[in-house]
Structures are given as structure tokens and as C-alpha cells.
Enzyme design. Structure first.
Site, PDB file in Angstrom:
ATOM      1  N   HIS A 158      82.221  50.974  28.190  1.00  0.00           N
ATOM      2  CA  HIS A 158      82.496  51.036  26.798  1.00  0.00           C
ATOM      3  C   HIS A 158      83.842  50.959  26.335  1.00  0.00           C
ATOM      4  O   HIS A 158      84.278  50.878  25.264  1.00  0.00           O
ATOM      5  CB  HIS A 158      82.162  52.524  26.237  1.00  0.00           C
ATOM      6  CG  HIS A 158      81.707  52.519  25.003  1.00  0.00           C
ATOM      7  ND1 HIS A 158      81.761  51.586  24.074  1.00  0.00           N
ATOM      8  CD2 HIS A 158      81.177  53.630  24.202  1.00  0.00           C
ATOM      9  CE1 HIS A 158      81.338  51.989  22.776  1.00  0.00           C
ATOM     10  NE2 HIS A 158      80.723  53.095  23.030  1.00  0.00           N
TER      11      HIS A 158
ATOM     12  N   ASP B 270      81.467  47.188  23.113  1.00  0.00           N
ATOM     13  CA  ASP B 270      81.129  48.103  22.130  1.00  0.00           C
ATOM     14  C   ASP B 270      79.731  48.152  21.847  1.00  0.00           C
ATOM     15  O   ASP B 270      79.019  47.436  22.279  1.00  0.00           O
ATOM     16  CB  ASP B 270      81.993  47.634  20.679  1.00  0.00           C
ATOM     17  CG  ASP B 270      83.202  47.663  20.551  1.00  0.00           C
ATOM     18  OD1 ASP B 270      83.792  48.688  21.118  1.00  0.00           O
ATOM     19  OD2 ASP B 270      83.789  46.899  19.761  1.00  0.00           O
TER      20      ASP B 270
END
Length: 496
Positions: free
Chosen positions: A467, A471
Site C-alpha cells: 500500500h 493505492d
């Protein structure tokens, strides 16, 4: 005289550390015989001899940091240089040169690229046994493969220096073979050879001296693990961490809860293999480093299964390999990675490195553990080329014959837990990659299609991603594109 220089180390790699010398001054070397091993931030590089002759001077010792094209050593011509080492080390070298029944050292053989140590798993011979040349003496276990060590000469196994369970480095001596009649006479020879080492101080690695000066560490407080007790950079780092880590053993002294006596007798304690230790460390490092998250979807496999069923016989007849599901998934992932390039990228410090190619890692279970061979430039391959590559890599993985080069450089990984019956899982990233796709078992399930309930072969898909770089929108988009390509394989042909 021929110079031995640092080879090209790879893109963005400007320096390396001399990890191990396989030869010492005075040793005869053949063309392309491995002289030493260099460690970089990414890989380990073996340096071959550019010419045959006798190793003259080692300019960069173990532990030293060198740049690209730096001088490592010199090789003298075979005939002209041979007398020099003999004269320089007459007490040690004259005896082995003069006798045909001298003691012969059994050394650790070349273990392969980036493999620096091994564990002695089994000795096939005992001290006092007669051995023939090339007869197997023992077996070594590394992170990836098992290596058998043959006898370099015929004679009697006079001493085992590394018993079973011992961890040895790539230059270690395993045993000594004495001549059938002359072993006793040759035995005193090592004594003079040890004299020079005893009469001169062992010089520590320059990188170790620099680090000790920076951290204010007394060399007497550091235990050297290099040749003749030489202090290496790793030894200093361990010593620097020792005070902070000292309280830990108290807490770790009893990691297990007490076991009842009747249960203890029925337990079996087995030492972890080197491969299993490596897998455990890498997976835990991945969890500790990446901001890992997993997103899920499901795919209707009807169209892929129909296409495969229709053409699998013709495909195998023409290409000599079976048409499986992995080529469809590899193609679908390559297609999706073009649209969502951050899933194919990696983080390097404060930079994001985007890869304009796809080196696809394919996780494979073997009898000794999990390995991930890499199919390079999978995005430019046909279905047949992908299936052939997967088949060939899979066979080499099961046979334990994969080289380190075949398992490095991947940009994305596919893991198929479905072959073992897994219905759903969350795969762990293979660092430094930023994405891994988990395939699962195909199972018939009732689905609502056009207002009707129909039975369809469905598979859950899982994408674990970092992450920090990917995204949620990009991860979901990637997985949807894979789903669309598999539910309508014609999209792959049309590049849609």
C-alpha cells in the site's frame, strides 16, 4: 601477468564487498575457474579467472569494498611464476610437491552463485576408511540444493574436520585424506605451514576497522569469523548490536510452555533446513517492511475452460507441451500490469522504480520448500512459450537444479494454491515486488446471471499489494482487468 578486475555488477550497482577468496597466492588456476565471490546490495557475483596460471598477489582481501573495474588480484604465467610461490613458502609447499602420498585436503566445492555456506548433512565414510578417487565422502545442504563431495584423491580418510550438523563456508576444509602408506610421513607438513600465520598478526578487514573506529568498538571485544580469526564487517555489526540484544535471551530462554512428560516422549524435534530458515526469514521480513493489504474478486472460468478444452489436443500436438491455466493467468496479468504499472514497480529508498517489462515469478512447491523461478520478459511471450517455460522451470525446481539467477529479478508473482485445494488465501509479497496474485481452486457454485441461477466454475482471486506504492483504486482496477481478460479471453487478442 594478467590482472583480475571487478566485473560489471549490474544496473545502478557501483561497488561490492569481497566476500570469499576460493584461491590463495601460489595456487594454480585454470581459465574461468572461480577465484573469489563479491557481494553487492542485490546479488552475489563470482569472479572467474581471465587466464590460466598461478595466482600472484591478492590486492583486495576479504571484507574490502571495491568499485567497478577495481584491481582484485594478479595472475602470473604458469611456467614463470611456479617457482616463486614454491620459494616463498618452501616449508609448506615443498613437501606436497615432492611426495605422491601426501595428505590431501577435502575442501567445500563451489556451491553456486550467492551461496556462501552450507551444512554438513551426512558423512558416507568414517575416519580410517579407505576411499577411492571421486568416491562420495559426504553431502552438504545449502539454502537451495544438496551437494555431494567426492574424494579428490585415493587414500585413507585420516581426519574429519567438519562433522555432521556443522555449518561451513565456501572455502572451508572438510577432511584430510592420507596416502595409504605415506600419510603419516606427510602429516608433519602442515606444521611449518602454520608458522607464518603464527608469527605475524592477522590483519582485519579494512571495512571492519573503519566501522570499529566509527562506533568506538575495541577490536578485543569482537570475535573474528574470517580466515585465521580475521575480524570482518559482519562481526563488528554483531558486536555493535550485542549490548542491545543482551536482555533478549532472558525472555527467549523458555519460548515454549511446559510440556507434560507423557507428551514430551511422543514429540519429535527436527532441525530446520537452511531452505526453510531462508523462507521463514524472507516472509517475515516482507511482513515487517511492506504495508501489505489484500483485495479479492472472483472470476467465472467458463470461457477459459471451454477454450482450453477445444484446443488443448491441437496445442499439445503442435507445441509439445500441455495447455494449462497458468498461461492464461500470466497473459491476463501482463495485460493488467500495462494499465496499472505501479503493481509492477518497486520502492528503492525514496524512489519508485517502474519496470517497462514483466519478469513473472511463478511460485512452486518442492519437496524441500517454496521456490519462485522467474520467467523473463513474459509480456513478450506467446501462450506456448509461457507453458514451455513454466514446465521447464517447474521440473528444475522439483529436481533442486534451479540456479540463483533463475530465481532473481522478478517484478510480479503468481501463486497457485488451488493445486492443493485452497479455496481462498492471502498471499505474502515476495520483496522487493509490490504485488502477488493468488489463484485458487475452481469450484462449481450457483451464480445469478441475467436473472437466473446457473452453476458456473468459479475461482476466487486475491491480490496482495504494497500500500506504500499501490493505492486501493489501482489494486482493484488491476484485479478487475485480470477478471475481465479471463472471462472473455478474446480481449487478450484484441488488447482491450
Amino acid at each position: 601477468m594478467t590482472e583480475v578486475r571487478v566485473p560489471t555488477l549490474g544496473e545502478s550497482v557501483t561497488e561490492a564487498t569481497v566476500a570469499t577468496w576460493f584461491k590463495k597466492p601460489g595456487d594454480a588456476v585454470a581459465v574461468d575457474e572461480m577465484l573469489c565471490e563479491l557481494e553487492t546490495d542485490k546479488v552475489t557475483v563470482e569472479v572467474p579467472a581471465p587466464a590460466a596460471g598461478v595466482l600472484g598477489e591478492i590486492v583486495a582481501g576479504e571484507g574490502e569494498t571495491v568499485g567497478v573495474d577495481a584491481l582484485l588480484a594478479t595472475i602470473n604465467a604458469g611456467e614463470g611464476a611456479a617457482p616463486a610461490p614454491a620459494a616463498a613458502a618452501a616449508p609448506a609447499a615443498a613437501a606436497p610437491a615432492a611426495s605422491g602420498a601426501e595428505a590431501v585436503d577435502v575442501m567445500v566445492p563451489t556451491l553456486g552463485e550467492s551461496v556462501t555456506e552450507a551444512t554438513v548433512s551426512t558423512w558416507f565414510k568414517a575416519v580410517g576408511d579407505t576411499v577411492a578417487q571421486d568416491e562420495m565422502l559426504c553431502e552438504l545442504e545449502t539454502d537451495k540444493v544438496s551437494v555431494e563431495v567426492p574424494a579428490p584423491a585415493a587414500g585413507v580418510l585420516s581426519e574429519i574436520l567438519a562433522p555432521e550438523g556443522t555449518t561451513v563456508d565456501a572455502t572451508a576444509k572438510l577432511a584430510i585424506i592420507g596416502g595409504a602408506s605415506g600419510a603419516a610421513a606427510a602429516a608433519p607438513a602442515p606444521a611449518p605451514a602454520a608458522a607464518p600465520a603464527a608469527s605475524s598478526d592477522v590483519e582485519n578487514a579494512p571495512s571492519a576497522n573503519k566501522l570499529m573506529a566509527e562506533k568506538g568498538i575495541d577490536p578485543a571485544a569482537v570475535t573474528g569469523t574470517g580466515r585465521d580469526g580475521r575480524i570482518m564487517k559482519e562481526d563488528v555489526m554483531k558486536a555493535a548490536l550485542a549490548p542491545a540484544a543482551a536482555p533478549a535471551p532472558a525472555a527467549a530462554a523458555a519460548p515454549r510452555a511446559p510440556v507434560a512428560a507423557e507428551d514430551a516422549s511422543r514429540e519429535e524435534r527436527v532441525k530446520m533446513t537452511r531452505l526453510r530458515k531462508t523462507i521463514a526469514k524472507r516472509l517475515k521480513d516482507s511482513q515487517n517492511t511492506a504495508a501489505m493489504l489484500t483485495t479479492y474478486n472472483e472470476v467465472d472460468m467458463t470461457e477459459v475452460m471451454a477454450l482450453r478444452s477445444q484446443y488443448k489436443d491441437q496445442f499439445e500436438k503442435k507445441h509439445g507441451v500441455r495447455l494449462g491455466f497458468m498461461s492464461f493467468f500470466t497473459k491476463a496479468c501482463c495485460h493488467a500490469l500495462k494499465e496499472v504499472p505501479e503493481v509492477n514497480a518497486e520502492i528503492d529508498g525514496t524512489d519508485i522504480v517502474y519496470k517497462n517489462f514483466v519478469h513473472m515469478g511463478v511460485a512452486a512447491g518442492t519437496p524441500t520448500g517454496l521456490v519462485v523461478p522467474v520467467i523473463r520478459d513474459a509480456d513478450s511471450m506467446s501462450f506456448a512459450e509461457i507453458e514451455k517455460a513454466i514446465s521447464e522451470k517447474g521440473k528444475r525446481a522439483r529436481d533442486g537444479k534451479l540456479s540463483m539467477a533463475e530465481m532473481q529479478g522478478g517484478t510480479f508473482t503468481i501463486s497457485n494454491g488451488g493445486v492443493y485445494g485452497s479455496l481462498m488465501s492471502s498471499p505474502i509479497l515476495n520483496p522487493p515486488q509490490s504485488g502477488i496474485l493468488g489463484m485458487h481452486k475452481i469450484q462449481d457454485r450457483p451464480m445469478a446471471i441475467n436473472g437466473q441461477v446457473v452453476i458456473r466454475p468459479m475461482m476466487y482471486l486475491a491480490l496482495s499489494y504494497d500500500h506504500r506504492i499501490v493505492d486501493g483504486k489501482g489494486a482493484v482496477t488491476f484485479l478487475v482487468r485480470v477478471k475481465e481478460a479471463l472471462e472473455d479471453p478474446r480481449r487478450l487478442l484484441m488488447d482491450l
